[in-house]
Scaffold this motif. Sequence first.
Motif, PDB file in Angstrom:
ATOM      1  N   SER A 141       2.170   6.665   8.194  1.00 26.14           N
ATOM      2  CA  SER A 141       3.424   7.415   8.091  1.00 26.14           C
ATOM      3  C   SER A 141       4.501   6.841   9.004  1.00 26.14           C
ATOM      4  O   SER A 141       5.643   6.624   8.591  1.00 26.14           O
ATOM      5  CB  SER A 141       3.174   8.890   8.428  1.00 26.14           C
ATOM      6  N   VAL A 199       0.862  -1.178   0.000  1.00 23.76           N
ATOM      7  CA  VAL A 199       0.000   0.000   0.000  1.00 23.76           C
ATOM      8  C   VAL A 199       0.900   1.229   0.000  1.00 23.76           C
ATOM      9  O   VAL A 199       1.674   1.443   0.933  1.00 23.76           O
ATOM     10  CB  VAL A 199      -0.922   0.002   1.233  1.00 23.76           C
ATOM     11  N   ALA A 200       0.798   2.019  -1.053  1.00 19.76           N
ATOM     12  CA  ALA A 200       1.734   3.132  -1.232  1.00 19.76           C
ATOM     13  C   ALA A 200       1.170   4.484  -0.825  1.00 19.76           C
ATOM     14  O   ALA A 200       1.930   5.412  -0.560  1.00 19.76           O
ATOM     15  CB  ALA A 200       2.193   3.193  -2.689  1.00 19.76           C
ATOM     16  N   GLU A 201      -0.146   4.611  -0.774  1.00 18.73           N
ATOM     17  CA  GLU A 201      -0.757   5.908  -0.508  1.00 18.73           C
ATOM     18  C   GLU A 201      -1.712   5.828   0.680  1.00 18.73           C
ATOM     19  O   GLU A 201      -2.355   4.798   0.910  1.00 18.73           O
ATOM     20  CB  GLU A 201      -1.526   6.399  -1.737  1.00 18.73           C
ATOM     21  N   VAL A 202      -1.830   6.928   1.410  1.00 27.87           N
ATOM     22  CA  VAL A 202      -2.735   6.981   2.551  1.00 27.87           C
ATOM     23  C   VAL A 202      -4.172   6.730   2.118  1.00 27.87           C
ATOM     24  O   VAL A 202      -4.939   6.043   2.811  1.00 27.87           O
ATOM     25  CB  VAL A 202      -2.612   8.337   3.272  1.00 27.87           C
ATOM     26  N   ALA A 203      -4.556   7.250   0.954  1.00 26.15           N
ATOM     27  CA  ALA A 203      -5.929   7.075   0.477  1.00 26.15           C
ATOM     28  C   ALA A 203      -6.264   5.602   0.286  1.00 26.15           C
ATOM     29  O   ALA A 203      -7.359   5.142   0.624  1.00 26.15           O
ATOM     30  CB  ALA A 203      -6.128   7.840  -0.830  1.00 26.15           C
ATOM     31  N   HIS A 204      -5.309   4.859  -0.265  1.00 27.67           N
ATOM     32  CA  HIS A 204      -5.499   3.416  -0.452  1.00 27.67           C
ATOM     33  C   HIS A 204      -5.597   2.718   0.908  1.00 27.67           C
ATOM     34  O   HIS A 204      -6.429   1.829   1.105  1.00 27.67           O
ATOM     35  CB  HIS A 204      -4.349   2.838  -1.272  1.00 27.67           C
ATOM     36  N   ALA A 254      -3.763   7.723   8.875  1.00 26.21           N
ATOM     37  CA  ALA A 254      -2.699   8.490   8.211  1.00 26.21           C
ATOM     38  C   ALA A 254      -1.440   8.541   9.063  1.00 26.21           C
ATOM     39  O   ALA A 254      -0.321   8.337   8.570  1.00 26.21           O
ATOM     40  CB  ALA A 254      -3.191   9.899   7.892  1.00 26.21           C
ATOM     41  N   ARG A 294       7.995  -0.201   2.249  1.00 25.55           N
ATOM     42  CA  ARG A 294       6.692  -0.734   1.829  1.00 25.55           C
ATOM     43  C   ARG A 294       5.919  -1.296   3.021  1.00 25.55           C
ATOM     44  O   ARG A 294       6.488  -1.950   3.887  1.00 25.55           O
ATOM     45  CB  ARG A 294       6.865  -1.833   0.786  1.00 25.55           C
TER      46      ARG A 294
END
Length: 591
Positions: free
Chosen positions: A182, A138-143, A178, A196
Amino acid sequence: MFKRVLIANRGEIAVRVARACRELGIQTVAVFSDADRTNAHVTAADEAYHIGPARAADSYLNVQRLIETAQRAECDAIHPGYGFLAENAGFARACAAAGLTFIGPSPGVMEEMGDKIQARLRAANAGFPVVPGSTEAVAEVAHALSLADSLGYPVAIKASAGGGGKGLKIAHERAAVAQAFSLAAKEAAAYFGDGRVYLERYLAAPKHVEIQILGDKHGHVIHLGERDCSLQRRHQKLVEETPALISAGTRRRMLEAAVGLALAMHYDSAGTIECLVEGDEFFFLEMNTRIQVEHTISEAVYGIDLVKAQIRIAAGEALWLSQADIVARGHAIECRINAEAPLQEFSASPGLISAYREPGGPGVRVDAAAYAGWNIPTDYDSLIAKLIAWGMDREEARLRMLRALAEFTVSGVTTTIPLFQALLESDEFRAGSYSTSTVETFMADRRSDIARAYDSAAQRLDDDRTPTTAAADGNSDSTALTVEVNGKRFEVRVSGWKVGPKAGSRPSARHRPVKQVASTGACVQAPMHGVLSEIRVKPDDAVTQGQVIATIEAMKMMNEVIAHRSGVVKSVEAAPGSTCEAGACIVTLTE
């Protein structure tokens, strides 16, 4: 068999590997960073080489430097220990390309199972139950938010290359995703060089049980039982025991599933398959394709040296034992003696060890690289020693561990010893009914009792002296010195020169508790010494009491700095990447 092995690690595991090699007639080469020049593992090997600065990426994670050093020292194999590069398939392939044997599983197996995402897929395909979660990074906070919403809260955000609790954060609600995302990614990048992460449903109070696997390069796999590793803080293990207190049926099915999975992947070294257990159900958690910190208790109960087994298998030997030869005897418990302050949220407690005395007697083992006069660095993890107690049954092992804890002296830094004394006397431990949430609950419910235990420990006097780096050893006409020539370490003696103890080298005679930091008034202070990883506020920002305003990296853990009151940021007093001392002002709020 190998003639010379480079140990690509530090501390107690490097000492452990050196001892195993010595028993097999193999010479050893240690490596050390700037921060580890006086670490005990440096003198445990036959030779030692300096490999770079304290920062792990520039030393213990520097593949090119490690390979060059192994070639320079004329090694024919490298043992990675645990952590650092132990589960790095690229490092294993680099070793092979350089004509060096990597003492561990084959790179393909390590790549598949060392990557926690691929391991979940492999386990599911082999019929092993898995915890619901993502099957890709999972690369993005939204995902991450979308996945978390579909899985349901709480969720675990975990490092794909992780292990040992590093890069693992829990989000109990959507608003926390979030921040957890991070922190997990940053911690994973700092410790494994791979940021990752993936998500899975978080089971709040299971048992964490792992199976010890041993496979060779000839298609044979055996197990050495299971270990209960449920007593954890920050999702990192504190106390382990074997056998686990689970039902016989659950144990049998777990062991069969673990051996089946290892056979299916042609696993060819020591490794551990970790599971979460709720009642009679178990779920695949991850596989650690390396030796584990807690391998010691399996050795105590089964009488098999797992590190020597690793080395012999890497040299091409077929397994010399069948499953029928593996017989458990008694019970064993391990306590990790860490330089941490449990009453301060297990914050790191680096510093000078002013006195150090290990326990002994029947059934007691200590794996360590500590000594009086050693200055525990902030650059690595907080482990001082591993204390292992064996008994004919669980109660004998428990009482023996309590006796050994009472004998263990570590002064000058705060440790987990008093906590373990209270924990092993608890009803939960006596009954074996504990889970992964027990330590957190115990700390909240028994805080005053634990505080009294630490107050009592602080009263012990320390009569030891700190050894100097160049001390006369009884010969009035000469002095022993440690020198480095082109990065290689040598012990020499200088005749006609005597060096005595340095003025002021005697440490405080009392146990030194971790520094208490009280953020009061306008200043939000650093709770510990470390590197300021991130500042989340800027001048004129409004903050609320309890808000995270910064993170500090200390001993490879990301620690949040919390605002002690509400207010508006007047000024930011430090910059990301800078080193801060405990009590240093990070942010000033308006009065």
